[in-house]
Design a protein around this motif. Structure first.
Motif, PDB file in Angstrom:
ATOM      1  N   VAL A  13      11.780   1.519  47.724  1.00 52.04           N
ATOM      2  CA  VAL A  13      10.913   2.649  47.376  1.00 52.04           C
ATOM      3  C   VAL A  13      10.908   3.667  48.515  1.00 52.04           C
ATOM      4  O   VAL A  13      11.013   4.876  48.286  1.00 52.04           O
ATOM      5  N   TYR A  14      10.829   3.181  49.751  1.00 49.54           N
ATOM      6  CA  TYR A  14      10.826   4.061  50.926  1.00 49.54           C
ATOM      7  C   TYR A  14      12.111   4.883  50.990  1.00 49.54           C
ATOM      8  O   TYR A  14      12.079   6.099  51.180  1.00 49.54           O
ATOM      9  N   ARG A  15      13.239   4.220  50.794  1.00 43.90           N
ATOM     10  CA  ARG A  15      14.527   4.930  50.841  1.00 43.90           C
ATOM     11  C   ARG A  15      14.592   6.021  49.769  1.00 43.90           C
ATOM     12  O   ARG A  15      15.032   7.133  50.040  1.00 43.90           O
ATOM     13  N   ARG A  37      15.340  14.690  51.241  1.00 40.94           N
ATOM     14  CA  ARG A  37      16.579  15.078  51.930  1.00 40.94           C
ATOM     15  C   ARG A  37      16.545  14.781  53.425  1.00 40.94           C
ATOM     16  O   ARG A  37      17.077  15.547  54.233  1.00 40.94           O
ATOM     17  N   ILE A  38      15.883  13.697  53.776  1.00 45.19           N
ATOM     18  CA  ILE A  38      15.895  13.254  55.168  1.00 45.19           C
ATOM     19  C   ILE A  38      17.250  12.609  55.409  1.00 45.19           C
ATOM     20  O   ILE A  38      17.712  11.790  54.612  1.00 45.19           O
ATOM     21  N   GLU A  39      17.909  13.001  56.488  1.00 51.29           N
ATOM     22  CA  GLU A  39      19.277  12.567  56.761  1.00 51.29           C
ATOM     23  C   GLU A  39      19.292  11.147  57.333  1.00 51.29           C
ATOM     24  O   GLU A  39      19.194  10.954  58.539  1.00 51.29           O
ATOM     25  N   HIS A  60      17.601  14.279  62.902  1.00 49.32           N
ATOM     26  CA  HIS A  60      16.399  15.119  62.814  1.00 49.32           C
ATOM     27  C   HIS A  60      15.212  14.352  62.223  1.00 49.32           C
ATOM     28  O   HIS A  60      14.539  14.843  61.306  1.00 49.32           O
ATOM     29  N   LEU A  61      14.960  13.145  62.736  1.00 53.98           N
ATOM     30  CA  LEU A  61      13.880  12.306  62.216  1.00 53.98           C
ATOM     31  C   LEU A  61      12.539  12.717  62.816  1.00 53.98           C
ATOM     32  O   LEU A  61      12.415  12.875  64.027  1.00 53.98           O
ATOM     33  N   ASP A  62      11.545  12.873  61.960  1.00 57.05           N
ATOM     34  CA  ASP A  62      10.192  13.226  62.369  1.00 57.05           C
ATOM     35  C   ASP A  62       9.304  12.004  62.136  1.00 57.05           C
ATOM     36  O   ASP A  62       9.007  11.676  60.980  1.00 57.05           O
ATOM     37  N   PRO A  63       8.875  11.304  63.214  1.00 53.58           N
ATOM     38  CA  PRO A  63       8.079  10.081  63.050  1.00 53.58           C
ATOM     39  C   PRO A  63       6.819  10.272  62.198  1.00 53.58           C
ATOM     40  O   PRO A  63       6.495   9.412  61.380  1.00 53.58           O
ATOM     41  N   ILE A 100      15.913   5.799  65.428  1.00 56.34           N
ATOM     42  CA  ILE A 100      17.109   5.931  66.253  1.00 56.34           C
ATOM     43  C   ILE A 100      17.782   7.227  65.822  1.00 56.34           C
ATOM     44  O   ILE A 100      18.297   7.335  64.709  1.00 56.34           O
ATOM     45  N   GLU A 101      17.710   8.201  66.719  1.00 52.27           N
ATOM     46  CA  GLU A 101      18.260   9.523  66.437  1.00 52.27           C
ATOM     47  C   GLU A 101      19.757   9.503  66.740  1.00 52.27           C
ATOM     48  O   GLU A 101      20.180   9.158  67.849  1.00 52.27           O
TER      49      GLU A 101
END
Length: 130
Positions: free
Chosen positions: A46-48, A55-57, A90-93, A126-127
């Motif tokens: 579900v999270y994925r 559109r989170i990379e 470009h991950l935003d915690p 992990i960026e």
């Protein structure tokens, strides 16, 4: 789903093959392992989907589950900590945690046990560079 009792546990046939279930891991998956896998699998899928819709990379998500059981109450599962390791760009915690809260509300397995098993979630990012 049909389950057949056998000498050392249960067996069922599913679309992806036979599933052997037993209290003795020499003969099959233990019931608590299947419960943890169901909760982690539902939560993760579900999270994925939510992250992909936004559109989170993502490159990868790994889930580690830590389990606390109570030996005084038939080894009852008391707590599950799901640790998500998210690899991507470009991950935003803050956004990842907000989306995880949405996933929790939409995961049938988590919702089914939320009043009897404490479930906690953590995220490590992990960026990746390009």
């Amino acid at each position: 789903m049909e389950l057949y009792l056998k000498e050392n546990g249960l067996r069922t046939s599913l679309a992806y093959g036979e599933l052997e279930i037993s209290g003795n891991e020499e003969y099959g998956f233990r019931p608590y392992q299947l419960m943890i896998a169901s909760i982690a699998g539902c939560s993760g899928s579900v999270y994925r989907k939510i992250l992909e819709k936004q559109r989170i990379e993502l490159e990868d998500i790994k889930i580690t589950a830590e389990v606390e059981r109570n030996p005084d109450e038939a080894n009852r599962i008391e707590k599950i900590v799901l640790h998500f390791t998210v690899k991507g760009h470009h991950l935003d915690p803050d956004k990842l945690y907000k989306n995880l809260a949405i996933a929790r509300k939409n995961c049938a397995m988590v919702r089914s046990v939320e009043n009897s098993i404490r479930i906690e979630e953590t995220i490590e990012t992990i960026e990746l560079s390009r």
